[in-house]
Design a protein around this motif. Structure first.
Motif, short mmCIF file in Angstrom:
data_model
loop_
_atom_site.label_atom_id
_atom_site.label_comp_id
_atom_site.label_asym_id
_atom_site.label_seq_id
_atom_site.Cartn_x
_atom_site.Cartn_y
_atom_site.Cartn_z
N ASN A 176 0.82 -1.22 0.00
CA ASN A 176 0.00 0.00 0.00
C ASN A 176 0.85 1.27 0.00
N ARG A 177 1.96 1.24 -0.74
CA ARG A 177 2.79 2.42 -0.89
C ARG A 177 2.41 3.10 -2.20
N SER A 178 1.83 4.25 -2.09
CA SER A 178 1.38 4.96 -3.28
C SER A 178 2.58 5.47 -4.07
N GLN A 179 2.42 5.57 -5.38
CA GLN A 179 3.49 6.06 -6.23
C GLN A 179 3.76 7.53 -5.91
N THR A 180 5.02 7.84 -5.66
CA THR A 180 5.40 9.20 -5.26
C THR A 180 5.07 10.20 -6.36
N TYR A 181 5.35 9.85 -7.59
CA TYR A 181 5.07 10.72 -8.73
C TYR A 181 4.16 9.97 -9.70
N ARG A 182 3.06 10.59 -10.06
CA ARG A 182 2.10 9.96 -10.97
C ARG A 182 2.29 10.40 -12.41
N HIS A 183 3.31 11.17 -12.68
CA HIS A 183 3.67 11.57 -14.03
C HIS A 183 5.15 11.26 -14.24
N PRO A 184 5.56 11.04 -15.47
CA PRO A 184 6.97 10.76 -15.73
C PRO A 184 7.88 11.90 -15.24
N VAL A 185 9.05 11.51 -14.78
CA VAL A 185 10.03 12.47 -14.26
C VAL A 185 11.25 12.42 -15.17
N ILE A 186 11.68 13.58 -15.63
CA ILE A 186 12.79 13.68 -16.56
C ILE A 186 13.87 14.59 -15.96
N ILE A 187 15.12 14.28 -16.24
CA ILE A 187 16.23 15.13 -15.80
C ILE A 187 16.26 16.37 -16.69
N SER A 188 16.16 17.53 -16.08
CA SER A 188 16.09 18.78 -16.83
C SER A 188 16.99 19.81 -16.17
N CYS A 189 17.06 20.97 -16.76
CA CYS A 189 17.81 22.09 -16.18
C CYS A 189 17.14 23.38 -16.59
N GLN A 190 17.24 24.37 -15.73
CA GLN A 190 16.64 25.66 -16.01
C GLN A 190 17.52 26.44 -16.99
#
Length: 567
Positions: free
Chosen positions: A193-207
């Motif tokens: 019962n551990r919910s997914q921390t992020y529900r959308h894909p996570v990408i390495i980015s930079c400002q």
């Protein structure tokens, strides 16, 4: 051709493409959008929207597509040999599509709880870090696991355990882009019962950087190549986020300690303590100043001074070095210590001196204010080998003290160089760093009960005189650095991290410095900064204590102040 009358499938997840992003990030984001619209590039989904005139309305399979390309040829009778050849071609085609599918990594729940920013340093901009499992993937996993459980009841337990890896491999084959290990980790999160921390894909980015000036990283990297300090550019990079810069002077010499009074955002005052030259002809005021940000004025606090008679018979005020400055938890009182053997109390609003605490026979090295309490509890450590716990009233004019003395069996001519109050599980204890005056042991940490002044715990695992102590934010760890007061010896070169509940050292972090003069632990309790007199500060990760994480050089020959603000 593309059938324009066919209804375009809805994306399986929302995808936002921000403006002015890195090209690698843009391409990766478009890739995930395509995958969410047309589905994964597997053998059963590559041609779902491709049709030809007169084709069936049902979605063609790869086999249908292969046969359509050869529709002018006469149909062949499927012999055993041709069947083997056909299956090989289909298997090869499926593997080609599988190689083209987007790899979808999954980061389990436990990793998100323990991850730090440097764990992702090995990834490049545009890399996918995390792709949550979608509903259709979860449905497939649930159906297959249900099927495996049903079959498992008919088999022996040993067979089930033996085929555990094969089960996840079978599931991964049904989920393009997924690895067996990722499927296993997700399923473990799901059943717990551990919910997914992020529900959308996570990408390495930079400002994106609008400024043409080099970044801090570029400045540091460039300095490693050619050894040029580029002081002005470094200063511009460090202070680029500040709206304004203010400074004040009128100090007697080097600044040794700084405290800030911030009265609920109404006004800000800075208290600065400075060193003084003990020779009367070079002695000058400015050892203790308060600067107000409201009116930009500096006020000298004239308390730590004595009057001496010169050779010509005249009197002169000699100002003494201020070793430390602290403020009470409610910021109503200011506490200062000095080489004149006294601790003085000042009003935080008016700057008026309220009282003097006198007990020590030698200079006072450091002060400490008891945190997490409304009471005014102060401690002072002196070169005479004693520490005093002062309990004051709100006016700062009335109070009494409890004397704490180091163990005489372990010392000859002791000195209390540093001290700090515990918090959390170590609440109610004053920790003192002792320089014993002996070659062995050179020093140790002794903890006292702040109510009775009796010894509660020792830490003797360091091979040097303890010159700085810090207690972690939760009060779980006590961190110390040590040096040698003798020219012929050196400190042990380690930052010692102890659990406040046990006298044993749990972590010894190697600094590479002979003396460790200053130590501070970050609020997250994962990093320790260590300062040394050889023009260098290092940052250590307590999970990898064998070598420093970063090394920072300073222009000054000796590091006097160390402030660590890591989140």
């Amino acid at each position: 051709m593309i059938d324009m009358d066919m209804k375009t499938p809805e994306p399986s997840m929302k995808t936002q493409i921000p403006k002015n992003i890195n090209l690698d990030v843009l391409l990766s984001t478009i890739e995930v959008y395509d995958t969410s619209v047309i589905g994964p590039l597997g053998p059963n989904s590559l041609d779902t929207i491709m049709t030809t005139p007169g084709a069936s309305s049902s979605s063609p399979t790869p086999t249908d597509h292969y046969l359509k390309s050869n529709e002018n040829e006469q149909p062949m009778k499927m012999t055993r040999t041709s069947k083997r050849s056909s299956s090989k071609r289909l298997s090869k085609q499926a593997s080609i599509h599988g190689e083209q599918s987007v790899q979808k990594p999954y980061v389990p729940w436990i990793v998100w709880q323990q991850v730090t920013w440097e764990d992702w340093a090995q990834l490049e901009v545009g890399d996918w870090l995390h792709w949550p499992f979608e509903s259709w993937e979860v449905t497939i996993m649930e159906d297959m696991m249900k099927s495996f459980r049903t079959k498992g009841k008919k088999r022996r337990l040993d067979d089930i355990m033996f085929n555990k890896n094969a089960i996840w491999e079978s599931i991964a084959l049904k989920l393009p882009g997924r690895r067996a290990i990722d499927c296993s980790r997700f399923w473990e999160d799901k059943i717990n019962n551990r919910s997914q921390t992020y529900r959308h894909p996570v990408i390495i980015s930079c400002q994106p950087r609008d400024s043409k000036r080099p970044s801090k990283y570029e400045l540091v990297k460039k300095s490693r190549y050619d050894g040029k300090p580029r002081v002005n550019m470094n200063k511009m990079a460090i202070w680029s986020d500040l709206k304004c810069k203010l400074s004040f002077g009128d100090g007697s010499a080097d600044t040794l300690a700084v405290q800030i009074l911030n009265k609920k955002g109404k006004w800000i005052k800075v208290i600065a303590a400075s060193a003084c030259n003990d020779q009367p002809e070079y002695n000058m005021p400015g050892n203790l100043r308060i600067w107000s940000a409201k009116n930009k004025r500096t006020v000298q606090l004239r308390g730590h001074r004595t009057s001496v008679k010169l050779a010509d018979g005249t009197d002169q005020d000699v100002w003494h070095t201020i070793t430390d400055v602290r403020v009470s938890n409610d910021q109503k009182l200011i506490f200062t210590s000095s080489h004149d053997k006294y601790t003085k109390i000042w009003d935080g609003t008016s700057g008026k001196m309220l009282s003097t605490l006198a007990f020590h026979e030698k200079k006072v090295h450091q002060l400490a204010v008891c945190p997490d309490t409304r009471d005014y509890i102060l401690a002072s450590g002196s070169a005479d080998g004693t520490a005093v716990i002062w309990k004051l009233n709100g006016s700062g004019k009335i109070g009494d003290g409890i004397v704490c003395t180091p163990d005489s069996k372990l010392t000859k001519d002791p000195s209390i160089d540093t001290l700090v109050f515990g918090r959390g599980p170590s609440k109610g204890i004053l920790y003192t760093g002792v320089s014993s005056g002996l070659a062995s042991p050179m020093g140790f940490i002794q903890g006292y009960d702040i109510q009775k002044g009796k010894t509660k715990i020792y830490y003797k695992n360091m091979n040097g005189a303890v010159c700085d102590i810090d207690v972690s934010k939760t009060g779980r760890y006590i961190i110390s650095g040590n040096h040698s007061p003798f020219d012929e010896y050196e400190g042990d070169g380690y930052v010692h991290i102890n659990d406040t509940r046990t006298p044993e050292s749990i972590i010894k972090a190697r600094t590479g410095h002979p003396d460790v003069n200053l130590v501070r632990m970050s609020p997250c309790e994962r990093y320790v900064a260590s300062g040394s007199p050889n023009n260098e500060t290092i940052v250590l990760d307590i999970r990898k204590p064998d070598r420093p994480l970063f090394s920072l050089k300073h222009q000054r020959k000796e590091l006097l102040l160390l402030l660590l603000c890591l989140v």
